[in-house]
Design an enzyme around this catalytic site. Structure first.
Site, PDB file in Angstrom:
ATOM      1  N   GLU A 201      -8.398   5.405  -7.120  1.00  0.00           N
ATOM      2  CA  GLU A 201      -8.831   6.266  -6.487  1.00  0.00           C
ATOM      3  C   GLU A 201     -10.887   6.783  -6.152  1.00  0.00           C
ATOM      4  O   GLU A 201     -10.913   7.698  -7.737  1.00  0.00           O
ATOM      5  CB  GLU A 201      -8.158   6.830  -5.633  1.00  0.00           C
ATOM      6  CG  GLU A 201      -8.867   7.399  -3.975  1.00  0.00           C
ATOM      7  CD  GLU A 201      -7.845   8.450  -3.543  1.00  0.00           C
ATOM      8  OE1 GLU A 201      -7.113   7.401  -2.374  1.00  0.00           O
ATOM      9  OE2 GLU A 201      -7.293   8.988  -3.495  1.00  0.00           O
TER      10      GLU A 201
ATOM     11  N   HIS B  41       0.428  -1.289   0.062  1.00  0.00           N
ATOM     12  CA  HIS B  41      -0.435  -0.267   0.090  1.00  0.00           C
ATOM     13  C   HIS B  41       1.207   1.112   0.255  1.00  0.00           C
ATOM     14  O   HIS B  41       1.626   1.490   0.615  1.00  0.00           O
ATOM     15  CB  HIS B  41      -0.582   0.054   1.343  1.00  0.00           C
ATOM     16  CG  HIS B  41      -1.551   1.391   1.140  1.00  0.00           C
ATOM     17  ND1 HIS B  41      -2.764   0.978   0.669  1.00  0.00           N
ATOM     18  CD2 HIS B  41      -1.873   2.306   2.047  1.00  0.00           C
ATOM     19  CE1 HIS B  41      -3.235   3.075   0.786  1.00  0.00           C
ATOM     20  NE2 HIS B  41      -2.666   2.932   1.521  1.00  0.00           N
TER      21      HIS B  41
ATOM     22  N   GLU C 198      -8.979   3.801   9.866  1.00  0.00           N
ATOM     23  CA  GLU C 198      -7.246   4.238  10.374  1.00  0.00           C
ATOM     24  C   GLU C 198      -7.052   5.210  11.663  1.00  0.00           C
ATOM     25  O   GLU C 198      -6.552   5.282  12.533  1.00  0.00           O
ATOM     26  CB  GLU C 198      -7.178   5.337   9.511  1.00  0.00           C
ATOM     27  CG  GLU C 198      -5.761   5.346   9.411  1.00  0.00           C
ATOM     28  CD  GLU C 198      -5.083   5.921   8.185  1.00  0.00           C
ATOM     29  OE1 GLU C 198      -5.926   6.157   7.120  1.00  0.00           O
ATOM     30  OE2 GLU C 198      -4.612   6.813   7.579  1.00  0.00           O
TER      31      GLU C 198
ATOM     32  N   HIS D 241       1.311   5.655  -2.103  1.00  0.00           N
ATOM     33  CA  HIS D 241       0.947   6.165  -3.201  1.00  0.00           C
ATOM     34  C   HIS D 241       2.044   7.048  -3.478  1.00  0.00           C
ATOM     35  O   HIS D 241       2.365   8.120  -2.964  1.00  0.00           O
ATOM     36  CB  HIS D 241      -0.066   7.562  -2.463  1.00  0.00           C
ATOM     37  CG  HIS D 241      -1.348   6.780  -1.183  1.00  0.00           C
ATOM     38  ND1 HIS D 241      -2.677   7.521  -1.618  1.00  0.00           N
ATOM     39  CD2 HIS D 241      -1.196   6.260  -0.099  1.00  0.00           C
ATOM     40  CE1 HIS D 241      -3.163   6.718  -0.788  1.00  0.00           C
ATOM     41  NE2 HIS D 241      -2.530   6.208   0.450  1.00  0.00           N
TER      42      HIS D 241
ATOM     43  N   HIS E 161      -8.803   2.145   2.588  1.00  0.00           N
ATOM     44  CA  HIS E 161      -8.819   2.815   4.018  1.00  0.00           C
ATOM     45  C   HIS E 161      -9.523   2.740   5.456  1.00  0.00           C
ATOM     46  O   HIS E 161     -11.065   2.971   5.079  1.00  0.00           O
ATOM     47  CB  HIS E 161      -8.184   4.038   3.966  1.00  0.00           C
ATOM     48  CG  HIS E 161      -7.526   4.839   3.076  1.00  0.00           C
ATOM     49  ND1 HIS E 161      -7.550   5.319   1.636  1.00  0.00           N
ATOM     50  CD2 HIS E 161      -5.936   4.850   2.829  1.00  0.00           C
ATOM     51  CE1 HIS E 161      -6.672   5.275   1.048  1.00  0.00           C
ATOM     52  NE2 HIS E 161      -5.313   5.297   2.473  1.00  0.00           N
TER      53      HIS E 161
ATOM     54  N   HIS F  89     -11.607   5.212  -1.248  1.00  0.00           N
ATOM     55  CA  HIS F  89     -11.336   6.458  -0.266  1.00  0.00           C
ATOM     56  C   HIS F  89     -11.230   5.282   1.285  1.00  0.00           C
ATOM     57  O   HIS F  89     -10.863   4.724   1.279  1.00  0.00           O
ATOM     58  CB  HIS F  89     -10.676   7.523  -0.346  1.00  0.00           C
ATOM     59  CG  HIS F  89     -10.215   7.983   0.124  1.00  0.00           C
ATOM     60  ND1 HIS F  89     -11.130   9.346   1.532  1.00  0.00           N
ATOM     61  CD2 HIS F  89      -9.216   8.134   0.776  1.00  0.00           C
ATOM     62  CE1 HIS F  89     -10.055   9.768   2.076  1.00  0.00           C
ATOM     63  NE2 HIS F  89      -8.733   9.115   1.615  1.00  0.00           N
TER      64      HIS F  89
ATOM     65  N   ASP G 231       2.348   3.112   2.621  1.00  0.00           N
ATOM     66  CA  ASP G 231       1.719   4.524   2.582  1.00  0.00           C
ATOM     67  C   ASP G 231       2.593   5.668   1.719  1.00  0.00           C
ATOM     68  O   ASP G 231       3.430   5.670   1.454  1.00  0.00           O
ATOM     69  CB  ASP G 231       0.382   5.022   4.065  1.00  0.00           C
ATOM     70  CG  ASP G 231      -0.733   5.579   3.725  1.00  0.00           C
ATOM     71  OD1 ASP G 231      -0.658   5.992   3.022  1.00  0.00           O
ATOM     72  OD2 ASP G 231      -0.862   5.105   4.765  1.00  0.00           O
TER      73      ASP G 231
END
Ligand SMILES: [Zn+2]
Length: 398
Positions: free
Chosen positions: A164, A88, A233, A90, A230, A203, A335
Site C-alpha cells: 500500500e 480484497h 467507495e 487487509h 479503493h 490507497h 475488506d
C-alpha cells in the site's frame, strides 16, 4: 483356462458392483465447475472414498439421476464450485475491532486503533481464518514488511500481496516513489514460483497525489506489477472530486490542504491520469455512473465487490446489474475485519444476494466468487472435470 487369462468375469463384476455402491450423487442449488455458466439444480457424481474419490460426472440433477440411478443422493445445500477467492482483504487489520458507522469515522477508527493493532500477529490470525474456509487465493493489502515477506514464502498461497502507498502531497511524490521502488525491488526478489505475487496499491485517488499516481501507474505498466485501488467507495468521495465539498474534505482538510478537485468522477480522474492503462483492479466502485462502468469495461478492468463492508459503512448499494449489463468481471472481497464481521466469502455472497435481490442471479454470484476473483488477481480460473480428484471442488457450507 479362465484363471490364467486377463479376463476374470466374476472378479470384474464384483469390482464393478462395489464401485457402484460407493457412488454418491451430490446435488446443490448451483453447480459451477469453472467452465461456461453455472447451472441451477446441478449434481456432481463421485465414486470412491477419501483420497481415492474421483468425479465421474457433472450434470443437471435430472440427467445425473437417470444416468446413475444406483448413486446415493445427498443434497449439500447452496453450491458446489471450485475453491473461492477473497480478492480484497487487509489481513494485518484482522484484530481491529469491528466498526459500523460513517466512512469518515471508520478511517479515524483505523488510524487510531491501527497503530497498536495493525501487525504481523493480526495477519497470521486472518490467514488462519481464510485457511479454515479453504481459501488460498487472496488479494491482500499489505502495510508491514514482515507480513509481505511471510506471505511471499507461504507455498500454498496464490494471488497478490499489494504493497500500500499513501502520499497526498505532490511535493512528496518523488521521495515516496523512490522509497516504494526500493521496497518493491526487495519484495520481488522474495517471490516464489507458483506463490503469491507482489503488487502495488495506491490507497485511493485522493490519498495519493496525481504525480505519484502517474509514477506508480507507469511503474506498474513497465514492470508488469498487479495494481489494486479503493475507488468510489462513499458518496463523500464523489463530492470531494466533483467540487471539493462534503464530509470527506472536512475530515481530510489537514491531510490534503492543497486538494484541487478535478470536477470528474474518481474513475474518470484515474482515466485522465493514465492510471487505468496500468490495468488496476478497482475495489468498491459503489458510486459510479454508466459512463464509468463503460470505461471500466473498455479498459478490461475487473472490479471487487465488498457488500458487507459497504453496508457497515453506509456506503450505499453497489450497482451489480450495471456491471453485469456491460459484461464487467466482478469478484468478491471481505475488506478487513474492521468493517466485516469475519473473512467469509460465502457470507459476502449471501449478503450480496440479500442486497441485490432479483437483480443478481445465484448463478452469477457463484461464478463471481470463483472466476471473477481469479480474474481480479490475474490468476488462471480453476475448473474440475470428470476424472479429477474430489479435492478440486468446494462444497459451500449453507
Ligand atoms: Zn480495503
Amino acid at each position: 483356462m479362465l484363471s490364467s487369462g486377463k479376463y476374470r468375469p466374476d472378479k470384474d463384476l464384483i469390482g464393478y458392483a462395489e464401485a457402484m455402491l460407493k457412488r454418491r450423487l451430490l446435488s446443490a442449488d448451483v453447480v459451477y465447475n469453472g467452465l461456461g455458466t453455472a447451472r441451477a439444480d446441478g449434481a456432481v457424481v463421485v465414486q470412491g472414498e477419501a483420497d481415492d474419490s474421483r468425479i465421474i460426472a457433472v450434470d443437471s440433477l435430472e440427467a445425473a439421476k437417470l444416468k446413475f440411478p444406483e448413486a446415493k443422493e445427498e443434497s449439500v445445500g447452496f453450491a458446489i464450485s471450485p475453491p473461492l477467492v477473497n480478492a480484497h482483504t487487509h489481513l494485518d487489520l484482522s484484530n481491529l475491532p469491528y466498526f459500523s458507522g460513517s466512512y469518515e469515522d471508520f478511517i479515524h477508527h483505523v488510524i487510531v486503533n491501527g497503530r497498536e493493532q495493525r501487525n504481523f500477529a493480526a495477519a497470521k490470525a486472518g490467514l488462519a481464518e481464510l485457511r479454515r474456509q479453504n481459501i488460498k487465493v487472496i488479494g491482500d493489502i499489505v502495510t508491514q514488511e514482515d507480513v509481505m515477506t511471510w506471505l511471499l514464502q507461504e507455498a500454498d498461497l496464490k494471488g497478490v500481496a499489494y504493497w500500500e502507498v499513501i502520499g497526498p502531497d505532490p511535493a512528496d511524490a518523488e521521495r515516496i516513489f523512490a522509497q516504494t521502488v526500493a521496497k518493491l525491488r526487495k519484495f520481488r526478489g522474495l517471490e516464489q514460483p507458483g506463490g503469491m505475487r507482489v503488487g502495488i496499491s495506491p490507497h485511493t485517488p485522493h490519498t495519493v497525489s496525481a504525480p505519484l499516481l502517474q509514477k506508480l501507474a507507469a511503474l506498474a505498466r513497465h514492470s508488469n506489477l498487479p495494481m489494486q485501488i479503493h475507488v468510489a467507495e462513499s458518496a463523500s468521495e464523489i463530492a470531494l472530486h466533483k467540487d471539493g465539498s462534503g464530509p470527506l474534505r472536512e475530515f481530510l482538510q489537514d491531510f490534503i490542504p492543497n486538494w484541487q478537485p478535478s470536477g470528474l468522477s474518481p474513475v474518470q480522474y484515474l482515466k485522465k491520469l493514465g492510471v487505468l492503462e496500468a490495468q488496476p483492479t478497482l475495489v468498491h466502485m459503489v458510486h459510479v455512473n454508466e459512463d464509468d462502468v463503460r470505461g471500466v469495461q473498455r479498459a478490461s478492468l475487473a472490479v471487487v465487490h465488498c457488500p458487507r463492508s459497504n453496508e457497515s459503512l453506509g456506503s450505499g448499494r453497489f450497482p451489480w446489474e450495471l456491471y453485469m449489463k456491460h459484461g464487467v468481471e466482478v469478484g468478491f472481497g471481505t475488506d478487513s475485519r474492521g468493517s466485516s464481521p469475519d473473512l467469509s466469502v460465502e457470507a459476502e455472497v449471501a449478503a450480496a444476494a440479500r442486497l441485490h435481490g432479483k437483480k443478481a442471479s445465484p448463478l452469477a454470484l457463484v461464478r463471481a466468487a470463483v472466476k471473477g476473483g481469479h480474474r481480479a488477481l490475474g490468476q488462471k480460473p480453476p475448473k474440475f472435470l470428470r476424472g479429477d480428484q474430489v479435492v478440486k471442488f468446494h462444497i459451500w457450507s449453507a
